[in-house]
Design a protein around this motif. Structure first.
Motif, mmCIF file in Angstrom:
data_model
loop_
_atom_site.group_PDB
_atom_site.id
_atom_site.type_symbol
_atom_site.label_atom_id
_atom_site.label_comp_id
_atom_site.label_asym_id
_atom_site.label_seq_id
_atom_site.Cartn_x
_atom_site.Cartn_y
_atom_site.Cartn_z
ATOM 1 N N LYS A 41 -10.536 -6.636 4.031
ATOM 2 C CA LYS A 41 -9.148 -6.917 3.713
ATOM 3 C C LYS A 41 -8.267 -6.433 4.856
ATOM 4 O O LYS A 41 -8.139 -5.241 5.107
ATOM 5 N N GLU A 43 -4.863 -5.602 6.232
ATOM 6 C CA GLU A 43 -3.530 -5.302 5.710
ATOM 7 C C GLU A 43 -2.448 -5.829 6.636
ATOM 8 O O GLU A 43 -1.439 -6.369 6.183
ATOM 9 N N SER A 44 -2.642 -5.652 7.938
ATOM 10 C CA SER A 44 -1.628 -6.117 8.885
ATOM 11 C C SER A 44 -2.205 -6.179 10.292
ATOM 12 O O SER A 44 -3.183 -5.508 10.603
ATOM 13 N N ASP A 59 -8.460 -1.699 5.521
ATOM 14 C CA ASP A 59 -9.037 -0.754 4.554
ATOM 15 C C ASP A 59 -8.715 0.696 4.896
ATOM 16 O O ASP A 59 -9.588 1.564 4.897
ATOM 17 N N THR A 96 0.271 4.114 5.438
ATOM 18 C CA THR A 96 -0.351 4.630 4.219
ATOM 19 C C THR A 96 0.665 5.289 3.284
ATOM 20 O O THR A 96 0.277 6.002 2.364
#
Length: 245
Positions: A41, A43-44, A59, A96
Motif C-alpha cells: 500500500k 501512502e504517498s 506501510d 505518521t
C-alpha cells in the motif's frame, strides 16, 4: 511486512527494472511499484528537493527512488548538509501524525496528574518491560498532564498479556489496578469479566501502524516510540524538538 518490502523490492525491483523504460513522474513511479508488488500500500509519493529523489511512503516506512526507478534506498536517512536537518525524521513525524481528537479516549485508562492540563496517550502492553520502565522512571516525574493508556497487548510476543489487560480493565478501579500492576506486579485479586475494548484498540493500533510498545502520542498528533527520558517527553508535549530519533 517491512521485511517483505525490503527483500522483495530490493531483489525484484533492482534486478528487473534497471535499464527499463523511464518513469518520468510520480504517477508512473506509483504504477511501476504497484505493478511489481501489488500488495504493497503506497501512502504517498513526493518529489524532494535533493537530486531528483522521490520520497515513497509505504506501510509506515520512507523509501527513496529516482524517477527511473533505477535504484531504491530502503534504510537511509536523508540529511540536509547545509542545516544538518534530518529530513527523513521530520517527514516521518508528519506522515505518521495521528488525529488526536478522533482517538476513542473513553477506551483508555485515564490518570490525571496535577492539573491535568496537557494530554498524552500511551499504547502499552502489560508485559512490556519498557512500558513499565516508562511508567516507573519517566512518567512519574511528569505532572500537569492527563495520561490516557490504551491497553495494547502484543500477544505474539507476550501470550498472556491479553488476559492481564482484560483483568485490569474489568477491575472496579481501572487506574488503581493498572498502577498496582506497574508498581507491584499484582493483578486484581477479585477476577471478573466484562466487555472490554481490547479488540477495538487492536484495530486502532493497526489503523495507525502501531507495532511496538510503548508508543506515545501527543496532542499535536506526533508520536514517540520507546521509554524516552522525561525531559524528552516534556519537550515533545511543549512542541519543542526532542532528542528522539
Amino acid at each position: 511486512m517491512i521485511k517483505k518490502i525490503k527483500s522483495v523490492l530490493l531483489t525484484t525491483l533492482l534486478t528487473s527494472l534497471i535499464g527499463s523504460s523511464a518513469f518520468a513522474d510520480e504517477a508512473s513511479l506509483r504504477k511501476a511499484i504497484e505493478a511489481t508488488y501489488p500488495k504493497v500500500k503506497i501512502e504517498s509519493i513526493t518529489k524532494t528537493q535533493f537530486g531528483g529523489l522521490y520520497e515513497v511512503f509505504i506501510d509506515g516506512q520512507i523509501l527513496y527512488a529516482d524517477e527511473k526507478l533505477s535504484f531504491l534506498i530502503t534504510e537511509g536517512r536523508l540529511i540536509d548538509p547545509k542545516t544538518k536537518r534530518d529530513i527523513t525524521g521530520a517527514r516521518m513525524e508528519e506522515l505518521t501524525k495521528v488525529d488526536f481528537a478522533s482517538l476513542p479516549l473513553d477506551q483508555a485508562i485515564k490518570v490525571v496528574k496535577g492539573n491535568g492540563s496537557r494530554k498524552l496517550v500511551v499504547f502499552s502492553d502489560p508485559d512490556c518491560p519498557y512500558c513499565k520502565r516508562l511508567e516507573q522512571n519517566e512518567l512519574v516525574n511528569i505532572t500537569d498532564v492527563t495520561v490516557y493508556t490504551f491497553l495494547y497487548p502484543l500477544e505474539q510476543l507476550h501470550p498472556d498479556a491479553g488476559n492481564k489487560a482484560r483483568a485490569i480493565w474489568c477491575a472496579p478501579d481501572k487506574a488503581a489496578a493498572w498502577q498496582d500492576w506497574i508498581d507491584n506486579g499484582q493483578l486484581p485479586k477479585t477476577t471478573s469479566t466484562c466487555d472490554t475494548p481490547i479488540d477495538k484498540i487492536a484495530d486502532l493500533g493497526k489503523k495507525y501502524n502501531i507495532t511496538s510498545t510503548p508508543t506515545l502520542i501527543f496532542a499535536d498528533g506526533k508520536r514517540m516510540l520507546g521509554a524516552y527520558p522525561a525531559k524528552d517527553i516534556e519537550k515533545a508535549m511543549s512542541g519543542q524538538p526532542s532528542n528522539k530519533k
